[in-house]
Design an enzyme around this catalytic site. Structure first.
Site, PDB file in Angstrom:
ATOM      1  CB  CYS A  54      -4.292   1.381  -1.953  1.00 15.89           C
ATOM      2  SG  CYS A  54      -3.308   1.788  -0.504  1.00 15.89           S
ATOM      3  CB  CYS A  79       3.673   3.578  -1.060  1.00 17.06           C
ATOM      4  SG  CYS A  79       2.579   3.596  -2.498  1.00 17.06           S
ATOM      5  CG  ASN A 124      -3.901   5.642   3.531  1.00 23.83           C
ATOM      6  OD1 ASN A 124      -3.834   6.503   2.668  1.00 23.83           O
ATOM      7  ND2 ASN A 124      -2.855   5.314   4.288  1.00 23.83           N
TER       8      ASN A 124
HETATM    9  N1  API Z   1      -0.909   3.601  -2.362  1.00 25.05           N
HETATM   10  C1  API Z   1      -0.009   3.122  -1.366  1.00 25.05           C
HETATM   11  C2  API Z   1      -0.276   3.584   0.032  1.00 25.05           C
HETATM   12  C3  API Z   1       0.105   5.010   0.223  1.00 25.05           C
HETATM   13  C4  API Z   1      -0.107   5.440   1.622  1.00 25.05           C
HETATM   14  C5  API Z   1      -0.139   6.914   1.715  1.00 25.05           C
HETATM   15  N2  API Z   1      -1.319   7.453   1.121  1.00 25.05           N
HETATM   16  C6  API Z   1       0.025   7.332   3.169  1.00 25.05           C
HETATM   17  O1  API Z   1      -0.486   6.709   4.091  1.00 25.05           O
HETATM   18  O2  API Z   1       0.688   8.345   3.393  1.00 25.05           O
HETATM   19  C7  API Z   1       0.133   1.622  -1.474  1.00 25.05           C
HETATM   20  O3  API Z   1       0.075   1.091  -2.579  1.00 25.05           O
HETATM   21  O4  API Z   1       0.378   0.976  -0.464  1.00 25.05           O
END
Ligand code: API
Length: 390
Positions: free
Chosen positions: A330, A198, A302
């Site tokens: 993200c 993340c 995602n």
């Molecule tokens: N928000 C995150 C990604 C989270 C990924 C999560 N949702 C998963 O794949 O389990 C970022 O800034 O990279």
């Protein structure tokens, strides 16, 4: 001879609509040869458009992919590439994990001693936390957590928007060594699942490490993978590794139109579709459908929608697995977007500004020493408040 009894004729106007339609069919003039030929031509054309045309479209897209792949390193087009990529990533991960020095340091500054020196999160009234966000991707961050703590249920409780603190995820951060500066960081999605990568959580952890220990450059280890982090000039940047990239990974129909999703592994699974207008997409509803697409089962991914909005600029919307909602930004999704946009020729392999729902863009640029394999994600981080979870 009996006179035939003629029924009085009903005037046309008194016929029902159904009768009139029937009449039109029965009394239709026999088509001329020319008309028959043109009808046949029309039928063949529509058949071609519907079936052969689709095939032709796929043939051309495949040909285009061949052209793109011809420009890529040989290994990328081999069928074993995906598997080999995963293998390489697993090896790299194992190797990186091994290079992190968790052993007691000769000067007596063992990890345990360090942990004891730093403020433990547990107080008499409860667990200390910070509410932090990286471009509105928000987290409950617990520094120096209790090592025996089980986080799955607690992550759900803390992240609940109505009954908890409310966040996209929970981040725990433990200082492992100061020279070199290494922290072990874990991220749990709002549903309690583990996020193997993340970008925004790492950026938040780096900011808190700077606040707590005055660190400006450090290594953050998340799910066994090392990430470089730099806190400077109000910006926090971290690295993200890129694994397997698969163009046209899956297809979905949106408003009657076929949409291709490419995939890029940036420490976690991302699929990305290039669209004309990200604002016209119901990212929450459509993202959820794609996230559960059978081609992505069982783990899902995602889901991001991207739009080219100028030279080296993209607009993005992301539905996040584990949060099970659209998030405001993200980090690893922004990297996946840049990887796909670069492969598709929408941007050049230089710095790209990724505009998100938060209105606080993240910038993504290739790592100078590992171009194509690692990227930097930069942007601001804000600590909103601190508290104690009693
Ligand atoms: N928000 C995150 C990604 C989270 C990924 C999560 N949702 C998963 O794949 O389990 C970022 O800034 O990279």
């Amino acid at each position: 001879m009996r006179e035939p009894r003629l029924r009085p004729r009903r005037p046309m106007a008194s016929l029902t609509q159904e009768e009139r339609n029937l009449l039109r069919i029965l009394c239709a003039p026999i088509p001329t040869l020319g008309e028959q030929i043109s009808r046949l031509a029309w039928a063949v054309e529509s058949l071609w458009q519907r079936h052969i045309g689709q095939r032709e479209l796929h043939r051309r897209l495949d040909a285009l992919r061949d052209v793109v792949q011809a420009g890529m390193p040989q290994e990328h087009s081999a069928p074993e590439y995906a598997e080999a990529g995963l293998q390489r990533l697993a090896e790299a991960t194992a190797q990186q994990a091994n290079t992190v020095d968790f052993r007691p340091r000769p000067d007596g500054g063992s990890p345990l001693r360090l942990a004891a020196m730093t403020p433990p999160c547990q107080t008499e009234v409860g667990m200390r936390f910070r509410k932090v966000h990286g471009a509105a991707n928000d987290f409950v961050l617990v520094a120096e957590p209790d090592p025996g703590q089980q986080w799955t249920g607690l992550a759900q409780a803390l992240c609940a928007r109505r009954t908890g603190i409310g966040a996209d995820g929970l981040v725990t951060s433990t200082l492992v060594s100061t020279e070199p500066a290494v922290l072990e960081v874990a991220c749990y999605n709002a549903d309690g699942s583990v996020a193997t990568m993340c970008g925004n959580a790492l950026r938040c952890a780096a900011r808190c490490a700077q606040e707590d220990f005055g660190l400006q450059e450090m290594t953050l280890v998340m799910a066994g993978v090392k990430h470089e982090a730099i806190v400077r000039d109000g910006e926090v940047r971290v690295t993200a590794e890129v694994g397997v990239v698969e163009m046209r990974r899956l297809q979905a129909v949106h408003c009657g139109r076929l949409l291709w999703f490419d995939s890029a592994y940036t420490g976690t699974d991302h699929v990305v579709a290039v669209v004309e207008d990200v604002d016209a997409i119901d990212a929450e509803a459509f993202g959820r459908l794609v996230r559960h697409h059978t081609d992505l089962a069982p783990v899902g991914a995602n889901v991001s929608f991207i739009q080219s909005v100028g030279r080296q600029e993209l607009k993005i919307r992301t539905y996040e697995r584990g949060v099970e909602a659209e998030t405001a930004s993200c980090g690893s999704g922004a990297v996946a977007a840049v990887v796909i946009a670069t492969t598709r020729g929408l941007v050049a392999p230089r710095q790209v500004t990724v505009h998100n729902r938060a209105g606080t863009p993240l910038t993504v640029h290739p790592h100078a020493e590992r171009p194509g394999k690692a990227y930097w994600i930069s942007g601001p981080v804000t600590t909103a408040y601190e508290g104690v979870w009693a």
